[in-house]
Scaffold this motif. Structure first.
Motif, PDB file in Angstrom:
ATOM      1  N   UNK A   1      -4.791  -4.213  -4.990  1.00 31.22           N
ATOM      2  CA  UNK A   1      -3.499  -3.828  -4.417  1.00 31.22           C
ATOM      3  C   UNK A   1      -3.627  -2.666  -3.434  1.00 31.22           C
ATOM      4  N   UNK A   2      -4.556  -1.769  -3.680  1.00 33.03           N
ATOM      5  CA  UNK A   2      -4.715  -0.632  -2.788  1.00 33.03           C
ATOM      6  C   UNK A   2      -3.478   0.244  -2.696  1.00 33.03           C
ATOM      7  N   UNK A   3      -2.694   0.276  -3.755  1.00 32.57           N
ATOM      8  CA  UNK A   3      -1.458   1.067  -3.735  1.00 32.57           C
ATOM      9  C   UNK A   3      -1.603   2.259  -4.680  1.00 32.57           C
ATOM     10  N   UNK A   4      -0.751   3.288  -4.515  1.00 37.90           N
ATOM     11  CA  UNK A   4      -0.771   4.376  -5.491  1.00 37.90           C
ATOM     12  C   UNK A   4      -0.350   3.851  -6.867  1.00 37.90           C
ATOM     13  N   UNK A   5      -0.960   4.390  -7.912  1.00 31.25           N
ATOM     14  CA  UNK A   5      -0.693   3.895  -9.271  1.00 31.25           C
ATOM     15  C   UNK A   5      -0.221   5.039 -10.164  1.00 31.25           C
ATOM     16  N   UNK A   6       0.900   4.796 -10.816  1.00 32.52           N
ATOM     17  CA  UNK A   6       1.387   5.736 -11.830  1.00 32.52           C
ATOM     18  C   UNK A   6       0.997   5.161 -13.185  1.00 32.52           C
TER      19      UNK A   6
ATOM     20  N   UNK B   1       0.791  -1.230   0.000  1.00 30.63           N
ATOM     21  CA  UNK B   1       0.000   0.000   0.000  1.00 30.63           C
ATOM     22  C   UNK B   1       0.827   1.287   0.000  1.00 30.63           C
ATOM     23  N   UNK B   2       2.065   1.218   0.480  1.00 35.46           N
ATOM     24  CA  UNK B   2       2.869   2.446   0.550  1.00 35.46           C
ATOM     25  C   UNK B   2       3.877   2.562  -0.588  1.00 35.46           C
ATOM     26  N   UNK B   3       3.772   1.701  -1.597  1.00 38.80           N
ATOM     27  CA  UNK B   3       4.682   1.778  -2.752  1.00 38.80           C
ATOM     28  C   UNK B   3       3.868   1.811  -4.032  1.00 38.80           C
ATOM     29  N   UNK B   4       4.335   2.610  -4.962  1.00 40.87           N
ATOM     30  CA  UNK B   4       3.594   2.758  -6.222  1.00 40.87           C
ATOM     31  C   UNK B   4       3.715   1.511  -7.107  1.00 40.87           C
ATOM     32  N   UNK B   5       2.678   1.305  -7.920  1.00 48.59           N
ATOM     33  CA  UNK B   5       2.750   0.388  -9.063  1.00 48.59           C
ATOM     34  C   UNK B   5       2.737   1.242 -10.324  1.00 48.59           C
ATOM     35  N   UNK B   6       3.339   0.720 -11.382  1.00 45.53           N
ATOM     36  CA  UNK B   6       3.409   1.447 -12.650  1.00 45.53           C
ATOM     37  C   UNK B   6       2.631   0.685 -13.725  1.00 45.53           C
ATOM     38  N   UNK B   7       1.737   1.390 -14.419  1.00 48.19           N
ATOM     39  CA  UNK B   7       0.984   0.803 -15.531  1.00 48.19           C
ATOM     40  C   UNK B   7       1.348   1.569 -16.800  1.00 48.19           C
ATOM     41  N   UNK B   8       1.893   0.853 -17.774  1.00 42.14           N
ATOM     42  CA  UNK B   8       2.262   1.494 -19.039  1.00 42.14           C
ATOM     43  C   UNK B   8       1.325   1.002 -20.136  1.00 42.14           C
ATOM     44  N   UNK B   9       0.604   1.923 -20.784  1.00 37.97           N
ATOM     45  CA  UNK B   9      -0.295   1.560 -21.881  1.00 37.97           C
ATOM     46  C   UNK B   9      -1.719   1.387 -21.401  1.00 37.97           C
TER      47      UNK B   9
END
Ligand SMILES: [Zn+2]
Ligand SMILES: [Zn+2]
Length: 344
Positions: free
Chosen positions: A190-195, A166-174
């Protein structure tokens, strides 16, 4: 029945009359109400991925519809049942098939990508009832994209869950059809921040609407530096590359923190380069995930039936307009998923 068939790589699909199949013992005939037009079909039609063992072939691996006939011995579905069709058909005998990973079969028999015709036709012949997931309230046109556009990110994200926090970002490309479902599923699980990163303004807007925490334009040369800043220099816990080009794989690898995971989902022909002390941190795992299992499709359908997973925007198109859909998807003009409706 009408079917859209590929006669030659690099050419338009040809819409023509072909015999309607009759289900042999154990087989099921499905009237196709929805066949999602997948970006992979562009790679196949263009000949970038030359996987077809014969031509002409009817493409379409993302299907749902109504059972129109059953062969002898079929007992779990009957005529009139509405079903989603798992398309990752296998030989049924190899190690992968007998451990329920048919989509990884050593002799793939996938719908619309092997010797078997797919769903860009009024009827689809399904080799076995085990590939069908019965629908209760879900519309078939919404169920079709779930069999790939949602199932594929579902598997990738489920396998990456131990890496997400929850305290680490995930990255979604596309942010195409798969990326949009990926973003929805990450929010759900995941409940995490998403870039979110894309190169088209309209897709960046979609990412904002779907609730991405940070939305970045991939055309910006500073995008990697911005991700570093947003993660205080550490990198993201997991990257999901729904494109799979050299550039997006480089971004995903470079953006991932130590002990993180890079999942490649898109197959745009890129090479993932990983060299520690250069472009990659230590103990980063890389995996190219493929599609999903029948069980995972049951789970995805359950999420959609219960309302936890809402649909991405769907644009219906009759079979006659399939070549137009191909061109518009290639130009990035389809908002969510285009679903061909041959037997609706
Ligand atoms: Zn696909
Ligand atoms: Zn097999």
């Amino acid at each position: 029945m009408k079917a859209a068939r590929l006669y030659e790589y690099g050419r338009d699909l040809v819409i023509e009359d072909v015999p309607t199949p009759t289900p042999a013992p154990g087989q099921v005939l499905v009237r196709v109400e929805g066949a999602g037009f997948c970006h992979s079909d562009i790679h196949v039609i263009d000949g970038d991925i030359k996987v077809l063992p014969r031509m002409p072939l009817t493409l379409g691996h993302e299907n749902a519809g109504v059972v129109a006939g059953v062969g002898a011995g079929v007992s779990s579905v009957r005529e009139g049942d509405r079903v989603a069709v798992f398309g990752g058909w296998g030989c049924g005998r190899c190690d992968f098939c007998v451990t329920a990973h048919e989509q990884l079969c050593e002799s793939p028999q996938w719908a619309g990508l092997s010797i078997h015709d797919g769903g860009y036709a009024e009827y689809l012949l399904v080799p076995h009832e085990r590939y069908l997931v019965t629908l209760s309230t879900l519309a078939t046109v919404e169920a079709a994209p779930l069999t790939d556009a949602a199932l594929t990110p579902y598997r990738a994200i489920k396998k990456a869950l131990p890496f997400l926090m929850p305290d680490r970002c995930a990255l979604v490309i596309g942010l195409g059809g798969l990326g949009q479902y990926g973003l929805k599923l990450l929010k759900l699980f995941a409940g995490c921040p998403i870039i979110a990163v894309d190169v088209r303004e309209q897709k960046l807007q979609v990412a904002r609407e779907l609730g991405a925490t940070h939305v970045l334009d991939g055309r910006d040369p500073e995008v990697a530096a911005t991700i570093r800043d947003l993660t205080q220099g550490h990198g993201v816990a997991a990257s999901f590359d729904f494109v799979g080009s050299d550039a997006t794989l480089a971004l995903a690898v470079g953006a991932t923190r130590s002990l993180g995971k890079v999942s490649q989902i898109g197959l745009a022909g890129g090479t993932a380069r990983m060299k520690v002390l250069e472009n990659s941190r230590f103990e980063v795992q890389f995996e190219a995930t493929l599609w999903g299992t029948v069980k995972e499709l049951r789970e995805v359908i359950a999420l959609a039936e219960s309302g936890q997973l809402s649909t991405i925007p769907i644009e219906r198109a009759p079979l006659e307009r399939i070549n137009e859909v191909y061109a518009r998807l290639k130009r990035g003009e389809i908002q969510g998923r285009a679903v061909i409706t041959p037997g609706a």
